[in-house]
Design a protein around this motif. Sequence first.
Motif, short mmCIF file in Angstrom:
data_model
loop_
_atom_site.label_atom_id
_atom_site.label_comp_id
_atom_site.label_asym_id
_atom_site.label_seq_id
_atom_site.Cartn_x
_atom_site.Cartn_y
_atom_site.Cartn_z
N MET A 115 -37.52 -50.85 15.96
CA MET A 115 -37.18 -51.14 17.35
C MET A 115 -37.12 -49.60 17.99
O MET A 115 -36.88 -48.70 17.67
N ALA A 116 -37.90 -49.69 19.16
CA ALA A 116 -38.27 -48.49 19.65
C ALA A 116 -36.84 -47.65 20.67
O ALA A 116 -36.01 -48.45 20.95
N PHE A 117 -36.79 -46.34 20.52
CA PHE A 117 -35.66 -45.88 21.01
C PHE A 117 -36.20 -44.71 21.61
O PHE A 117 -37.13 -43.98 21.22
N SER A 118 -35.37 -43.87 22.40
CA SER A 118 -35.86 -42.62 23.33
C SER A 118 -34.99 -41.64 22.86
O SER A 118 -33.48 -41.70 22.21
N ILE A 119 -35.29 -40.16 22.83
CA ILE A 119 -34.68 -39.04 22.26
C ILE A 119 -35.10 -37.87 23.36
O ILE A 119 -36.07 -37.95 23.61
N VAL A 120 -33.94 -37.59 24.18
CA VAL A 120 -34.19 -36.54 25.00
C VAL A 120 -33.96 -35.12 24.60
O VAL A 120 -32.98 -34.98 23.76
N MET A 121 -34.97 -34.30 24.59
CA MET A 121 -34.90 -33.01 23.86
C MET A 121 -35.24 -31.55 24.89
O MET A 121 -36.25 -31.73 25.73
N THR A 122 -34.38 -30.74 25.09
CA THR A 122 -34.55 -29.63 25.49
C THR A 122 -35.34 -28.48 24.64
O THR A 122 -35.02 -28.64 23.64
N GLY A 123 -36.07 -27.53 25.04
CA GLY A 123 -36.27 -26.43 24.14
C GLY A 123 -37.50 -26.89 23.35
O GLY A 123 -37.62 -26.41 22.12
N ALA A 124 -38.28 -27.86 23.85
CA ALA A 124 -39.20 -28.31 22.83
C ALA A 124 -40.69 -27.80 23.16
O ALA A 124 -41.77 -27.95 22.60
N SER A 125 -40.81 -26.85 23.82
CA SER A 125 -42.14 -26.27 24.45
C SER A 125 -42.61 -25.03 23.56
O SER A 125 -43.84 -24.79 23.59
N ARG B 143 -42.38 -32.75 14.16
CA ARG B 143 -41.49 -33.43 13.10
C ARG B 143 -40.69 -34.78 13.47
O ARG B 143 -40.68 -35.51 12.76
N ILE B 144 -39.99 -34.75 14.50
CA ILE B 144 -39.31 -35.95 15.02
C ILE B 144 -40.32 -37.03 15.00
O ILE B 144 -39.97 -38.37 14.65
N LEU B 145 -41.38 -37.01 15.74
CA LEU B 145 -42.45 -37.73 15.98
C LEU B 145 -43.20 -38.27 14.71
O LEU B 145 -43.87 -39.52 14.47
N GLU B 146 -43.17 -37.47 13.73
CA GLU B 146 -43.85 -37.85 12.54
C GLU B 146 -42.93 -38.41 11.75
O GLU B 146 -43.14 -39.64 11.05
N ARG B 147 -41.59 -38.34 11.90
CA ARG B 147 -40.75 -39.06 10.79
C ARG B 147 -40.07 -40.19 11.61
O ARG B 147 -39.54 -41.08 10.89
N ALA B 148 -40.18 -40.30 12.81
CA ALA B 148 -39.45 -41.56 13.75
C ALA B 148 -40.69 -42.21 14.49
O ALA B 148 -40.85 -41.67 15.58
N ALA B 149 -41.60 -43.09 13.75
CA ALA B 149 -42.37 -43.45 14.37
C ALA B 149 -42.26 -44.49 15.67
O ALA B 149 -43.04 -44.41 16.55
N ASP B 150 -41.02 -44.80 15.87
CA ASP B 150 -40.75 -45.49 16.81
C ASP B 150 -39.98 -44.86 18.04
O ASP B 150 -39.52 -45.43 18.93
N ALA B 151 -39.85 -43.36 17.92
CA ALA B 151 -39.24 -42.81 18.88
C ALA B 151 -40.05 -42.51 20.08
O ALA B 151 -41.33 -42.14 19.82
N HIS B 152 -39.55 -42.72 21.11
CA HIS B 152 -40.10 -42.01 22.51
C HIS B 152 -39.46 -40.65 22.89
O HIS B 152 -38.19 -40.68 23.11
N LEU B 153 -40.29 -39.65 22.81
CA LEU B 153 -39.60 -38.22 23.06
C LEU B 153 -39.72 -37.91 24.48
O LEU B 153 -41.02 -37.84 24.99
N VAL B 154 -38.62 -37.64 25.01
CA VAL B 154 -38.68 -37.04 26.30
C VAL B 154 -38.39 -35.44 26.46
O VAL B 154 -37.28 -35.12 25.97
N VAL B 155 -39.27 -34.84 26.62
CA VAL B 155 -39.32 -33.48 26.91
C VAL B 155 -38.74 -32.75 28.01
O VAL B 155 -39.34 -33.34 29.05
N ALA B 156 -37.69 -32.28 27.98
CA ALA B 156 -37.04 -31.65 29.41
C ALA B 156 -37.30 -30.31 29.41
O ALA B 156 -36.62 -29.52 28.60
N GLY B 157 -37.59 -29.73 30.39
CA GLY B 157 -37.80 -28.33 30.64
C GLY B 157 -38.68 -28.02 32.04
O GLY B 157 -38.66 -28.99 33.01
N ARG B 158 -39.05 -26.86 32.20
CA ARG B 158 -39.62 -26.49 33.58
C ARG B 158 -41.02 -27.02 33.51
O ARG B 158 -41.77 -27.40 32.80
#
Length: 309
Positions: free
Chosen positions: A1-11, A21-36
């Motif tokens: 089941m899909a889920f979200s992860i919010v991450m700072t400092g991903a740039s 790595r997160i996207l590779e290991r967690a195929a159901d993840a929606h990664l929200v990158v937070a930054g400038r």
Amino acid sequence: MAFSIVMTGASRGIGRVAAERILERAADAHLVVAGRESTTAKVAAELSAGGRAVSHVAVDLGSMASVREAAAEIGRRLDGGELPPLRGFVGNAGIQHTDALTESADGFEATFAVNVLANHLFLRLLEGRLTAPARVVITVSDTHFGDFRHNLGMVPAPVWQAPEALARTGAFPKPNSTAAGRTAYSTSKLAAIYLVHEYARRLPEGIEVIAYNPGFVPGTDLARNADAVSRFAMRRLLPAMTVTPLATDLASAGRNLGDVVTGAIAAPSGSYVDRDHVAPSSQESYDPAREAELWDVAERLTAVESLDR
């Protein structure tokens, strides 16, 4: 089941590797990158290659108002179904200055503002939206030990003071010096560990919080505000140390962070992960009185108690 992860400092640096790595290991993840906005939009587009679910939200971690706006935007996307349920927050962004006099937009000492208060406010605003099982990971540093084995003589030991003093400029001797800036950094990372311990006591069951230490990682942009000689050493000379146990190469540090986030590295809530395993943090980092005091001050300085949560 899909889920979200919010991450700072991903740039950049270990955060960029960790995001992959997160996207590779967690195929159901929606990664929200937070930054400038200037960097995260591009990073999100690059990470979404191949159809991976990645979006971004603009935030200036040196501004508490901007953190509030970013958290509110994430909340709107969750409520509108644009994002699947939130099951992770990664506070990886960090800053180090060459003095202890640089102010944030809110008048706080800038290192403390980004490394401590921004993480605290962001997590507190998203806390009620986390769906168990969930994992919160805060990137810390072994500079908080304050000894040569961990700091290699490059970063002074933390100097703990009343949190109200640490949040303001000029808290350390010779505040316009590089040594003071680095002391502010190591002290901020000790503070982050204190808050991880307090979060572990306060977060609802099923929501884990972990402090992750990547080790000394030459070649990152953490020293981007340092003098030219220090920047050259970090980028060109010190990476050779990664063949020794004294340092971690950037790729390994990023992969380890991703593995902590996805649970591939098992760790109980409130623990300290040293590179790729659970270990004790410094003796000084276990102090319930300091943890409770810091929590109260962080709540007040970020005006958490006045928010409609």
